[in-house]
Write a protein that holds these residues in place. Structure first.
Motif, PDB file in Angstrom:
ATOM      1  N   GLN A 101      44.623  47.265  42.900  1.00 15.94           N
ATOM      2  CA  GLN A 101      43.687  48.294  43.309  1.00 15.94           C
ATOM      3  C   GLN A 101      42.340  48.121  42.616  1.00 15.94           C
ATOM      4  N   LYS A 102      42.357  47.732  41.356  1.00 20.26           N
ATOM      5  CA  LYS A 102      41.107  47.492  40.641  1.00 20.26           C
ATOM      6  C   LYS A 102      40.336  46.330  41.258  1.00 20.26           C
ATOM      7  N   GLN A 103      41.038  45.237  41.570  1.00 25.35           N
ATOM      8  CA  GLN A 103      40.382  44.084  42.188  1.00 25.35           C
ATOM      9  C   GLN A 103      39.846  44.429  43.578  1.00 25.35           C
ATOM     10  N   ALA A 104      40.610  45.198  44.342  1.00 19.44           N
ATOM     11  CA  ALA A 104      40.162  45.576  45.683  1.00 19.44           C
ATOM     12  C   ALA A 104      38.917  46.456  45.622  1.00 19.44           C
ATOM     13  N   GLN A 157      55.031  54.231  46.522  1.00 19.96           N
ATOM     14  CA  GLN A 157      54.665  54.329  47.933  1.00 19.96           C
ATOM     15  C   GLN A 157      53.251  54.876  48.099  1.00 19.96           C
ATOM     16  N   SER A 158      52.895  55.879  47.289  1.00 17.25           N
ATOM     17  CA  SER A 158      51.544  56.435  47.384  1.00 17.25           C
ATOM     18  C   SER A 158      50.497  55.425  46.942  1.00 17.25           C
ATOM     19  N   ARG A 159      50.778  54.665  45.871  1.00 16.65           N
ATOM     20  CA  ARG A 159      49.836  53.638  45.439  1.00 16.65           C
ATOM     21  C   ARG A 159      49.729  52.525  46.469  1.00 16.65           C
ATOM     22  N   MET A 160      50.836  52.160  47.067  1.00 20.44           N
ATOM     23  CA  MET A 160      50.844  51.094  48.070  1.00 20.44           C
ATOM     24  C   MET A 160      50.050  51.504  49.309  1.00 20.44           C
ATOM     25  N   GLU A 161      50.146  52.763  49.692  1.00 13.66           N
ATOM     26  CA  GLU A 161      49.374  53.240  50.840  1.00 13.66           C
ATOM     27  C   GLU A 161      47.879  53.180  50.547  1.00 13.66           C
ATOM     28  N   ARG A 162      47.492  53.530  49.339  1.00 11.83           N
ATOM     29  CA  ARG A 162      46.082  53.467  48.955  1.00 11.83           C
ATOM     30  C   ARG A 162      45.586  52.021  48.951  1.00 11.83           C
ATOM     31  N   ILE A 163      46.387  51.112  48.430  1.00 15.47           N
ATOM     32  CA  ILE A 163      45.984  49.702  48.402  1.00 15.47           C
ATOM     33  C   ILE A 163      45.891  49.148  49.814  1.00 15.47           C
ATOM     34  N   SER A 164      46.791  49.535  50.700  1.00 18.14           N
ATOM     35  CA  SER A 164      46.735  49.071  52.088  1.00 18.14           C
ATOM     36  C   SER A 164      45.441  49.524  52.759  1.00 18.14           C
ATOM     37  N   GLU A 165      45.016  50.741  52.475  1.00 19.01           N
ATOM     38  CA  GLU A 165      43.753  51.219  53.034  1.00 19.01           C
ATOM     39  C   GLU A 165      42.574  50.404  52.499  1.00 19.01           C
ATOM     40  N   LEU A 166      42.590  50.092  51.201  1.00 15.86           N
ATOM     41  CA  LEU A 166      41.515  49.285  50.625  1.00 15.86           C
ATOM     42  C   LEU A 166      41.502  47.877  51.206  1.00 15.86           C
ATOM     43  N   LEU A 167      42.665  47.297  51.421  1.00 14.62           N
ATOM     44  CA  LEU A 167      42.724  45.960  52.006  1.00 14.62           C
ATOM     45  C   LEU A 167      42.193  45.967  53.436  1.00 14.62           C
ATOM     46  N   LYS A 168      42.504  47.018  54.180  1.00  9.80           N
ATOM     47  CA  LYS A 168      41.989  47.113  55.547  1.00  9.80           C
ATOM     48  C   LYS A 168      40.465  47.199  55.540  1.00  9.80           C
ATOM     49  N   VAL A 169      39.908  47.971  54.608  1.00 15.64           N
ATOM     50  CA  VAL A 169      38.454  48.065  54.494  1.00 15.64           C
ATOM     51  C   VAL A 169      37.857  46.716  54.133  1.00 15.64           C
TER      52      VAL A 169
END
Length: 213
Positions: free
Chosen positions: A36-39, A174-186
Protein backbone atom coordinates in the motif's frame (compact mmCIF):
# COMPACT_ATOMS: atom_id res chain seq x y z
CA UNK A 1 -7.94 -45.97 16.90
CA UNK A 2 -7.20 -45.16 20.54
CA UNK A 3 -9.50 -42.35 21.71
CA UNK A 4 -6.74 -40.78 23.81
CA UNK A 5 -4.33 -40.72 20.89
CA UNK A 6 -6.97 -39.20 18.62
CA UNK A 7 -7.85 -36.62 21.25
CA UNK A 8 -4.20 -35.56 21.61
CA UNK A 9 -3.74 -35.53 17.83
CA UNK A 10 -6.68 -33.12 17.44
CA UNK A 11 -5.04 -30.78 19.96
CA UNK A 12 -1.76 -30.87 18.01
CA UNK A 13 -3.59 -30.11 14.77
CA UNK A 14 -5.38 -27.14 16.33
CA UNK A 15 -2.17 -25.73 17.81
CA UNK A 16 -0.44 -26.15 14.45
CA UNK A 17 -3.37 -24.43 12.68
CA UNK A 18 -3.15 -21.53 15.13
CA UNK A 19 0.60 -21.15 14.59
CA UNK A 20 0.29 -21.24 10.80
CA UNK A 21 -2.61 -18.79 10.88
CA UNK A 22 -0.66 -16.30 13.01
CA UNK A 23 2.29 -16.53 10.61
CA UNK A 24 0.00 -15.85 7.65
CA UNK A 25 -1.72 -12.92 9.38
CA UNK A 26 1.59 -11.28 10.33
CA UNK A 27 3.21 -11.91 6.94
CA UNK A 28 0.22 -10.65 4.96
CA UNK A 29 -0.18 -7.59 7.20
CA UNK A 30 3.47 -6.60 6.66
CA UNK A 31 3.23 -7.31 2.93
CA UNK A 32 0.01 -5.30 2.56
CA UNK A 33 1.45 -2.35 4.48
CA UNK A 34 4.51 -2.30 2.21
CA UNK A 35 2.43 -2.74 -0.96
CA UNK A 36 0.00 0.00 0.00
CA UNK A 37 2.87 2.38 0.73
CA UNK A 38 4.49 1.66 -2.64
CA UNK A 39 1.17 2.04 -4.46
CA UNK A 40 0.49 5.39 -2.82
CA UNK A 41 3.95 6.69 -3.75
CA UNK A 42 3.60 5.46 -7.32
CA UNK A 43 0.19 7.13 -7.60
CA UNK A 44 1.82 10.47 -6.80
CA UNK A 45 4.68 10.04 -9.29
CA UNK A 46 2.79 8.39 -12.15
CA UNK A 47 1.61 11.02 -14.62
CA UNK A 48 0.41 10.67 -18.23
CA UNK A 49 3.83 11.93 -19.34
CA UNK A 50 5.58 8.85 -17.90
CA UNK A 51 6.22 6.50 -20.82
CA UNK A 52 8.19 3.72 -19.10
CA UNK A 53 9.36 2.55 -15.70
CA UNK A 54 12.60 4.46 -16.30
CA UNK A 55 10.63 7.68 -16.03
CA UNK A 56 9.71 6.95 -12.43
CA UNK A 57 11.84 8.00 -9.44
CA UNK A 58 14.70 5.63 -8.73
CA UNK A 59 13.56 5.19 -5.15
CA UNK A 60 10.39 3.48 -6.44
CA UNK A 61 12.03 1.27 -9.07
CA UNK A 62 15.13 -0.04 -7.34
CA UNK A 63 13.05 -2.52 -5.33
CA UNK A 64 10.66 -4.89 -7.05
CA UNK A 65 7.13 -4.44 -5.73
CA UNK A 66 3.70 -5.64 -6.78
CA UNK A 67 2.46 -2.20 -7.93
CA UNK A 68 5.55 -1.76 -10.10
CA UNK A 69 5.21 -5.24 -11.62
CA UNK A 70 1.56 -4.55 -12.39
CA UNK A 71 2.07 -1.27 -14.27
CA UNK A 72 5.28 -2.14 -16.15
CA UNK A 73 3.53 -4.08 -18.98
CA UNK A 74 1.03 -1.26 -19.38
CA UNK A 75 3.80 1.33 -19.65
CA UNK A 76 5.63 -0.88 -22.14
CA UNK A 77 2.56 -0.96 -24.43
CA UNK A 78 1.59 2.65 -23.90
CA UNK A 79 3.27 4.06 -27.03
CA UNK A 80 2.79 1.06 -29.29
CA UNK A 81 -0.71 -0.29 -28.71
CA UNK A 82 -4.18 1.03 -29.43
CA UNK A 83 -6.40 2.21 -26.55
CA UNK A 84 -8.42 -1.01 -26.84
CA UNK A 85 -5.29 -3.14 -26.55
CA UNK A 86 -4.08 -1.10 -23.59
CA UNK A 87 -7.47 -1.63 -21.93
CA UNK A 88 -7.06 -5.39 -22.34
CA UNK A 89 -3.60 -5.24 -20.79
CA UNK A 90 -4.97 -3.24 -17.86
CA UNK A 91 -7.71 -5.82 -17.23
CA UNK A 92 -5.23 -8.70 -17.51
CA UNK A 93 -2.76 -7.12 -15.10
CA UNK A 94 -5.50 -6.37 -12.61
CA UNK A 95 -6.63 -10.00 -12.63
CA UNK A 96 -3.05 -11.27 -12.37
CA UNK A 97 -2.50 -9.17 -9.25
CA UNK A 98 -5.23 -11.02 -7.36
CA UNK A 99 -3.31 -14.27 -6.65
CA UNK A 100 -0.40 -12.29 -5.20
CA UNK A 101 -2.74 -10.56 -2.76
CA UNK A 102 -4.85 -13.56 -1.77
CA UNK A 103 -1.95 -15.93 -1.11
CA UNK A 104 -2.62 -17.81 2.13
CA UNK A 105 -6.01 -16.15 2.76
CA UNK A 106 -7.86 -19.35 1.85
CA UNK A 107 -6.12 -21.11 4.74
CA UNK A 108 -7.44 -18.56 7.22
CA UNK A 109 -10.96 -19.04 5.91
CA UNK A 110 -10.54 -22.80 6.22
CA UNK A 111 -9.33 -22.55 9.82
CA UNK A 112 -12.27 -20.28 10.71
CA UNK A 113 -14.64 -23.03 9.59
CA UNK A 114 -12.68 -26.08 10.70
CA UNK A 115 -11.39 -25.01 14.14
CA UNK A 116 -14.77 -25.18 15.96
CA UNK A 117 -15.49 -28.54 14.33
CA UNK A 118 -12.10 -29.89 15.39
CA UNK A 119 -12.75 -28.59 18.90
CA UNK A 120 -16.10 -30.33 19.00
CA UNK A 121 -14.52 -33.55 17.75
CA UNK A 122 -11.84 -33.25 20.42
CA UNK A 123 -14.51 -32.81 23.06
CA UNK A 124 -16.37 -35.90 21.89
CA UNK A 125 -13.18 -37.96 21.91
CA UNK A 126 -12.30 -36.62 25.36
CA UNK A 127 -15.69 -37.54 26.74
CA UNK A 128 -15.41 -41.02 25.27
CA UNK A 129 -11.94 -41.42 26.76
CA UNK A 130 -13.16 -40.18 30.16
CA UNK A 131 -16.07 -42.61 30.35
CA UNK A 132 -13.89 -45.49 29.17
CA UNK A 133 -11.35 -44.76 31.91
CA UNK A 134 -14.05 -44.48 34.55
CA UNK A 135 -15.73 -47.69 33.48
CA UNK A 136 -12.42 -49.56 33.46
CA UNK A 137 -11.43 -48.41 36.95
CA UNK A 138 -14.91 -48.59 38.44
CA UNK A 139 -14.59 -45.13 39.96
CA UNK A 140 -17.82 -43.18 40.37
CA UNK A 141 -16.39 -40.07 42.04
CA UNK A 142 -18.16 -36.99 40.63
CA UNK A 143 -15.04 -34.81 41.00
CA UNK A 144 -13.02 -37.06 38.70
CA UNK A 145 -15.84 -37.11 36.18
CA UNK A 146 -15.98 -33.30 36.26
CA UNK A 147 -12.21 -33.07 35.79
CA UNK A 148 -12.34 -35.33 32.73
CA UNK A 149 -15.28 -33.42 31.27
CA UNK A 150 -13.50 -30.11 31.83
CA UNK A 151 -10.47 -31.35 29.92
CA UNK A 152 -12.69 -32.55 27.11
CA UNK A 153 -14.60 -29.26 26.88
CA UNK A 154 -11.30 -27.37 26.69
CA UNK A 155 -11.01 -28.58 23.11
CA UNK A 156 -14.25 -26.83 22.15
CA UNK A 157 -13.14 -23.60 23.81
CA UNK A 158 -9.77 -23.76 22.06
CA UNK A 159 -11.41 -24.34 18.69
CA UNK A 160 -13.74 -21.35 19.14
CA UNK A 161 -10.86 -19.13 20.26
CA UNK A 162 -8.77 -20.08 17.22
CA UNK A 163 -11.72 -19.41 14.92
CA UNK A 164 -12.26 -15.96 16.45
CA UNK A 165 -8.59 -15.01 16.06
CA UNK A 166 -8.53 -16.14 12.45
CA UNK A 167 -11.85 -14.43 11.71
CA UNK A 168 -10.62 -11.07 13.01
CA UNK A 169 -7.34 -11.45 11.12
CA UNK A 170 -9.10 -12.49 7.93
CA UNK A 171 -11.52 -9.54 8.04
CA UNK A 172 -8.65 -7.13 8.64
CA UNK A 173 -6.67 -8.53 5.72
CA UNK A 174 -9.72 -8.48 3.46
CA UNK A 175 -10.24 -4.77 4.13
CA UNK A 176 -6.57 -3.99 3.43
CA UNK A 177 -6.65 -6.12 0.28
CA UNK A 178 -9.71 -4.27 -1.00
CA UNK A 179 -7.95 -0.94 -0.48
CA UNK A 180 -4.83 -2.15 -2.29
CA UNK A 181 -6.93 -3.46 -5.19
CA UNK A 182 -8.48 -0.02 -5.58
CA UNK A 183 -5.04 1.60 -5.59
CA UNK A 184 -3.77 -0.86 -8.19
CA UNK A 185 -6.76 -0.13 -10.41
CA UNK A 186 -6.03 3.60 -10.16
CA UNK A 187 -2.37 2.98 -11.02
CA UNK A 188 -3.28 0.90 -14.05
CA UNK A 189 -5.67 3.55 -15.34
CA UNK A 190 -3.05 6.25 -14.88
CA UNK A 191 -0.36 4.12 -16.51
CA UNK A 192 -2.55 3.58 -19.55
CA UNK A 193 -3.71 7.17 -19.92
CA UNK A 194 -2.22 9.19 -22.76
CA UNK A 195 -0.67 12.60 -22.31
CA UNK A 196 -2.69 15.44 -23.72
CA UNK A 197 -1.44 16.52 -27.11
CA UNK A 198 -0.30 20.15 -27.33
CA UNK A 199 -2.95 22.37 -28.83
CA UNK A 200 -1.95 23.75 -32.22
CA UNK A 201 -3.32 26.84 -33.92
CA UNK A 202 -5.43 26.28 -37.01
CA UNK A 203 -3.95 27.34 -40.36
CA UNK A 204 -6.64 29.99 -40.81
CA UNK A 205 -5.63 31.50 -37.46
CA UNK A 206 -2.00 31.73 -38.53
CA UNK A 207 -2.94 33.52 -41.76
CA UNK A 208 -5.12 35.99 -39.91
CA UNK A 209 -8.29 34.86 -41.68
CA UNK A 210 -11.55 35.69 -39.99
CA UNK A 211 -13.47 32.72 -38.60
CA UNK A 212 -17.12 32.50 -39.46
CA UNK A 213 -19.68 30.35 -37.69
Amino acid sequence: MNATLLHDLIFYVMYAALAVSLVIIIERAICFAWTQKQAAQLAQSLTPDVRSAAGLPEALTRRNSLPLRVIEPVLAQKNRATPEAIGDVIDAQYLLSKPCLTRGIWLLETVVTAAPLLGLLGTVMGIIDTFKALSASGISDASQVSAGMGTALYATGLGIAIALICLVGNNYLQSRMERISELLKVLLIRAGSQAAAPQQDAPWAESGAKRYA
